[in-house]
Scaffold this motif. Structure first.
Motif, mmCIF file in Angstrom:
data_model
loop_
_atom_site.group_PDB
_atom_site.id
_atom_site.type_symbol
_atom_site.label_atom_id
_atom_site.label_comp_id
_atom_site.label_asym_id
_atom_site.label_seq_id
_atom_site.Cartn_x
_atom_site.Cartn_y
_atom_site.Cartn_z
ATOM 1 N N ILE A 1 0.831 -1.209 0.000
ATOM 2 C CA ILE A 1 0.000 0.000 0.000
ATOM 3 C C ILE A 1 0.863 1.256 0.000
ATOM 4 N N ASN B 1 -6.566 3.022 -2.688
ATOM 5 C CA ASN B 1 -5.529 2.129 -2.167
ATOM 6 C C ASN B 1 -5.927 1.405 -0.889
ATOM 7 N N LEU B 2 -7.021 1.835 -0.249
ATOM 8 C CA LEU B 2 -7.451 1.206 0.996
ATOM 9 C C LEU B 2 -8.761 0.455 0.768
ATOM 10 N N ALA B 3 -8.839 -0.745 1.321
ATOM 11 C CA ALA B 3 -10.064 -1.536 1.230
ATOM 12 C C ALA B 3 -11.122 -0.950 2.170
ATOM 13 N N GLN B 4 -12.384 -1.255 1.903
ATOM 14 C CA GLN B 4 -13.476 -0.683 2.699
ATOM 15 C C GLN B 4 -13.396 -1.053 4.182
ATOM 16 N N VAL C 1 -10.747 -1.549 5.928
ATOM 17 C CA VAL C 1 -9.651 -0.739 6.472
ATOM 18 C C VAL C 1 -10.131 0.700 6.678
ATOM 19 N N LYS C 2 -10.905 1.213 5.739
ATOM 20 C CA LYS C 2 -11.446 2.577 5.871
ATOM 21 C C LYS C 2 -12.371 2.673 7.075
#
Length: 141
Positions: free
Chosen positions: A8, A48-51, A53-54
């Protein structure tokens, strides 16, 4: 580009830095130089961030998460603009790294038979102690 781990990296368009006057140390210079840094990361729009992770990042950020889905970090610890910039970027990286770790699933457990018996025995003993605190009538001692 800001590298989080080997997979990432945060693109430059996702980060906005704003330099503001600091309320911290600096003497007369504090009124002239914008040494504090406000870093804005457009986390909700980040590809760049998965849901998941968000979602964890939003929970970790707390009040620093805006209604537009941006993460706003601020630093005015030092008198150096460059050092404050490095500090706030390090904080962002650490926050994202914490959000990358999925929480462990809790496995519900039951108390053992021995612990249940010990608890009930302690309750019984405590009840007997409290029962002895009552009023004493004539003839009872």
């Amino acid at each position: 580009m800001l590298r989080i781990n080997k997979d990432i990296a945060i693109e430059d368009w996702e980060l906005t830095e704003n330099f503001i006057r600091s309320s911290g140390p600096g003497g007369q210079n504090v009124n002239k130089v914008s040494s504090a840094v406000e870093l804005r990361f457009e986390a909700a729009r980040s590809p760049n961030l998965a849901q998941p992770v968000k979602n964890r990042l939003r929970r970790l950020a707390g009040r620093r998460w805006t209604t537009e889905g941006a993460l706003v970090l601020q630093c005015d610890e030092t008198r150096s603009q460059a050092r404050n910039r490095d500090i706030v970027r390090d904080r962002l990286v650490e926050l994202i790294r914490k959000a990358l770790i999925p929480p462990k699933r809790r496995i519900p457990t039951k108390p053992t038979l021995g612990s249940k018996k010990r608890r009930l025995k302690a309750k019984k003993a405590r009840g007997e102690v409290k029962a002895l605190r009552g009023n004493v009538r004539d003839g009872e001692v």
